[in-house]
Design a protein around this motif. Sequence first.
Motif, PDB file in Angstrom:
ATOM      1  N   VAL A   1       0.860  -1.181   0.000  1.00  0.00           N
ATOM      2  CA  VAL A   1       0.000   0.000   0.000  1.00  0.00           C
ATOM      3  C   VAL A   1       0.899   1.234   0.000  1.00  0.00           C
ATOM      4  CG1 VAL A   1      -1.709   1.300   1.348  1.00  0.00           C
ATOM      5  CG2 VAL A   1      -1.846  -1.202   1.239  1.00  0.00           C
ATOM      6  N   VAL A   2       0.627   2.172  -0.926  1.00  0.00           N
ATOM      7  CA  VAL A   2       1.422   3.409  -0.977  1.00  0.00           C
ATOM      8  C   VAL A   2       0.530   4.589  -0.596  1.00  0.00           C
ATOM      9  CG1 VAL A   2       2.792   4.957  -2.415  1.00  0.00           C
ATOM     10  CG2 VAL A   2       2.911   2.488  -2.791  1.00  0.00           C
ATOM     11  N   ASN A   3       0.992   5.365   0.379  1.00  0.00           N
ATOM     12  CA  ASN A   3       0.339   6.621   0.763  1.00  0.00           C
ATOM     13  C   ASN A   3       0.942   7.735  -0.070  1.00  0.00           C
ATOM     14  OD1 ASN A   3      -1.661   6.382   2.757  1.00  0.00           O
ATOM     15  ND2 ASN A   3      -0.144   6.080   4.379  1.00  0.00           N
ATOM     16  N   LEU A   4       0.270   8.125  -1.152  1.00  0.00           N
ATOM     17  CA  LEU A   4       0.791   9.147  -2.070  1.00  0.00           C
ATOM     18  C   LEU A   4       0.124  10.479  -1.734  1.00  0.00           C
ATOM     19  CD1 LEU A   4       2.419   9.887  -4.649  1.00  0.00           C
ATOM     20  CD2 LEU A   4       0.556   8.967  -6.003  1.00  0.00           C
TER      21      LEU A   4
ATOM     22  N   GLU B   1      -0.501  16.612  -0.569  1.00  0.00           N
ATOM     23  CA  GLU B   1      -0.972  17.717   0.279  1.00  0.00           C
ATOM     24  C   GLU B   1      -0.794  17.277   1.727  1.00  0.00           C
ATOM     25  OE1 GLU B   1      -5.105  18.697  -0.077  1.00  0.00           O
ATOM     26  OE2 GLU B   1      -4.670  20.469  -1.252  1.00  0.00           O
ATOM     27  N   PRO B   2      -0.665  18.231   2.656  1.00  0.00           N
ATOM     28  CA  PRO B   2      -0.473  17.843   4.066  1.00  0.00           C
ATOM     29  C   PRO B   2      -1.659  17.062   4.633  1.00  0.00           C
ATOM     30  CG  PRO B   2      -0.071  20.195   3.748  1.00  0.00           C
ATOM     31  CD  PRO B   2      -0.663  19.685   2.477  1.00  0.00           C
ATOM     32  N   SER B   3      -1.372  16.240   5.628  1.00  0.00           N
ATOM     33  CA  SER B   3      -2.420  15.466   6.318  1.00  0.00           C
ATOM     34  C   SER B   3      -1.847  14.942   7.625  1.00  0.00           C
ATOM     35  CB  SER B   3      -2.855  14.288   5.447  1.00  0.00           C
ATOM     36  OG  SER B   3      -3.655  13.388   6.187  1.00  0.00           O
ATOM     37  N   THR B   4      -2.668  14.906   8.640  1.00  0.00           N
ATOM     38  CA  THR B   4      -2.308  14.208   9.888  1.00  0.00           C
ATOM     39  C   THR B   4      -3.186  12.970  10.015  1.00  0.00           C
ATOM     40  OG1 THR B   4      -1.623  16.229  10.987  1.00  0.00           O
ATOM     41  CG2 THR B   4      -2.203  14.379  12.421  1.00  0.00           C
ATOM     42  N   ARG B   5      -4.500  13.191  10.195  1.00  0.00           N
ATOM     43  CA  ARG B   5      -5.427  12.096  10.474  1.00  0.00           C
ATOM     44  C   ARG B   5      -5.507  11.060   9.355  1.00  0.00           C
ATOM     45  NH1 ARG B   5      -6.654  16.377  13.241  1.00  0.00           N
ATOM     46  NH2 ARG B   5      -6.045  17.334  11.306  1.00  0.00           N
TER      47      ARG B   5
ATOM     48  N   ILE C   1      -2.096   9.001   8.619  1.00  0.00           N
ATOM     49  CA  ILE C   1      -1.711   8.075   9.689  1.00  0.00           C
ATOM     50  C   ILE C   1      -2.754   6.972   9.836  1.00  0.00           C
ATOM     51  CG2 ILE C   1      -1.343   7.911  12.196  1.00  0.00           C
ATOM     52  CD1 ILE C   1      -0.002  10.696  11.974  1.00  0.00           C
ATOM     53  N   SER C   2      -4.007   7.354   9.664  1.00  0.00           N
ATOM     54  CA  SER C   2      -5.093   6.383   9.777  1.00  0.00           C
ATOM     55  C   SER C   2      -4.991   5.313   8.683  1.00  0.00           C
ATOM     56  CB  SER C   2      -6.402   7.172   9.683  1.00  0.00           C
ATOM     57  OG  SER C   2      -7.505   6.365   9.711  1.00  0.00           O
ATOM     58  N   PHE C   3      -4.701   5.729   7.451  1.00  0.00           N
ATOM     59  CA  PHE C   3      -4.529   4.753   6.364  1.00  0.00           C
ATOM     60  C   PHE C   3      -3.298   3.878   6.619  1.00  0.00           C
ATOM     61  CE2 PHE C   3      -7.383   7.008   3.248  1.00  0.00           C
ATOM     62  CZ  PHE C   3      -8.114   5.883   2.879  1.00  0.00           C
ATOM     63  N   GLU C   4      -2.228   4.486   7.136  1.00  0.00           N
ATOM     64  CA  GLU C   4      -1.010   3.715   7.396  1.00  0.00           C
ATOM     65  C   GLU C   4      -1.275   2.636   8.448  1.00  0.00           C
ATOM     66  OE1 GLU C   4       2.393   6.082   8.490  1.00  0.00           O
ATOM     67  OE2 GLU C   4       3.625   4.309   8.860  1.00  0.00           O
TER      68      GLU C   4
ATOM     69  N   ILE D   1     -15.646  14.339  18.226  1.00  0.00           N
ATOM     70  CA  ILE D   1     -14.564  14.615  17.261  1.00  0.00           C
ATOM     71  C   ILE D   1     -13.470  13.544  17.320  1.00  0.00           C
ATOM     72  CG2 ILE D   1     -12.743  16.269  16.664  1.00  0.00           C
ATOM     73  CD1 ILE D   1     -14.716  18.506  17.604  1.00  0.00           C
ATOM     74  N   LEU D   2     -13.071  13.161  18.522  1.00  0.00           N
ATOM     75  CA  LEU D   2     -12.006  12.146  18.609  1.00  0.00           C
ATOM     76  C   LEU D   2     -12.542  10.741  18.319  1.00  0.00           C
ATOM     77  CD1 LEU D   2      -9.842  13.556  21.543  1.00  0.00           C
ATOM     78  CD2 LEU D   2      -9.415  13.673  19.077  1.00  0.00           C
ATOM     79  N   GLU D   3     -13.822  10.520  18.580  1.00  0.00           N
ATOM     80  CA  GLU D   3     -14.418   9.215  18.198  1.00  0.00           C
ATOM     81  C   GLU D   3     -14.442   9.077  16.671  1.00  0.00           C
ATOM     82  OE1 GLU D   3     -17.925   7.808  20.578  1.00  0.00           O
ATOM     83  OE2 GLU D   3     -17.574   9.723  21.570  1.00  0.00           O
ATOM     84  N   GLN D   4     -14.644  10.193  15.979  1.00  0.00           N
ATOM     85  CA  GLN D   4     -14.569  10.157  14.514  1.00  0.00           C
ATOM     86  C   GLN D   4     -13.186   9.658  14.088  1.00  0.00           C
ATOM     87  OE1 GLN D   4     -16.400  14.426  14.468  1.00  0.00           O
ATOM     88  NE2 GLN D   4     -16.267  13.801  12.344  1.00  0.00           N
ATOM     89  N   VAL D   5     -12.149  10.178  14.732  1.00  0.00           N
ATOM     90  CA  VAL D   5     -10.776   9.769  14.374  1.00  0.00           C
ATOM     91  C   VAL D   5     -10.591   8.275  14.652  1.00  0.00           C
ATOM     92  CG1 VAL D   5      -8.323  10.146  14.825  1.00  0.00           C
ATOM     93  CG2 VAL D   5      -9.905  12.097  14.825  1.00  0.00           C
ATOM     94  N   THR D   6     -11.055   7.827  15.807  1.00  0.00           N
ATOM     95  CA  THR D   6     -10.938   6.402  16.152  1.00  0.00           C
ATOM     96  C   THR D   6     -11.667   5.540  15.124  1.00  0.00           C
ATOM     97  OG1 THR D   6     -10.805   6.982  18.483  1.00  0.00           O
ATOM     98  CG2 THR D   6     -11.411   4.706  17.972  1.00  0.00           C
ATOM     99  N   ASN D   7     -12.871   5.946  14.763  1.00  0.00           N
ATOM    100  CA  ASN D   7     -13.657   5.165  13.795  1.00  0.00           C
ATOM    101  C   ASN D   7     -13.027   5.175  12.406  1.00  0.00           C
ATOM    102  OD1 ASN D   7     -15.577   4.376  15.643  1.00  0.00           O
ATOM    103  ND2 ASN D   7     -16.879   6.162  15.294  1.00  0.00           N
ATOM    104  N   GLY D   8     -12.237   6.209  12.123  1.00  0.00           N
ATOM    105  CA  GLY D   8     -11.559   6.295  10.828  1.00  0.00           C
ATOM    106  C   GLY D   8     -10.654   5.105  10.580  1.00  0.00           C
TER     107      GLY D   8
END
Length: 313
Positions: free
Chosen positions: A48-51, A54-58, A61-64, A284-291
Amino acid sequence: MTWTRKDLLDIQSLQAEEILTVLDTARAFKAVGERAIKKVPALRGKTVVNLFIEPSTRTRISFELAAQRLSADVINFSAEASSLRKGETLKDTARNLEALNADIIIIRHSAAGAPHFLSRFLQASVVNAGDGAHEHPTQALLDIFTIREKKERIEGLRVTILGDIVYSRVARSNIWALLKLGAKVTLCGPATLVPAVFEKMGCRVTHDVKDALGGADVINLLRIQHERQRKTMFPSLGEYTSLFGINRSRLSQVNPDTLIMHPGPINRGVEIDSEVADGSRSVILEQVTNGLALRMAVLFLVSGGKGPQEIAA
Ligand code: CP
């Protein structure tokens, strides 16, 4: 419904049943994440390649982490340290990644349509992690997963999306998904950022924040997308905050069980006060967890998975 797509490019082209398949698969993966051993072999041997251009945090890292939990090998592509800086085209970069046996390419790009462009010539699966102001399908799916988990339905819910709608890929993907699943969507913000043309999609448009918040089951707040605006769309951030920012006083006007959502990154003190962002109604943080579970589901499905029935309980 059995999933058959090689790519996840947008929500607009999905059927409601396909959205439900992703949500149900994510629910199964969330259960896996609650076990002592959280890793499954579903993508063993895949790359899997994360291409991300543009900047991203969530999202990145979530895909990784999602790919690692599925036992895939993960490569994080750094645009700044790549040959894109030497003039290589996106097409050549992607074809080289495929020549190195990439099975899934997750792309974030400032140009709307970049994932669709790659999908036309790559054998590898392509997943859209945000393309310009067009769509951010996995964000919408994790938002709707979170709403369904909390409210146990989507159909008939009144969802308000408040903020910079016109430049928001999160808004577009959420609107498509919510309408397909039978929610009632209200859009609110300054007239320059929430044009009446969105009514043609089936949304209600208002520029009166009191009207938008009253009766809402869910309020999804969006930040101002300064990076995509070509000119100032309202007099000042201070004025935006005074007219549309969500603070304790505005929150007191909404139902006690209304969910407060935000895709992040949040601008504290602009579209949302810290008291609201960190308060009991915020998910908001539950959204990140569910991601994480949601992105495991997407990677699993685009690499040949059929649906939740294939994930051991
Ligand atoms: N919500 C979202 O896309 O956040 P990132 O830009 O940090 O990925």
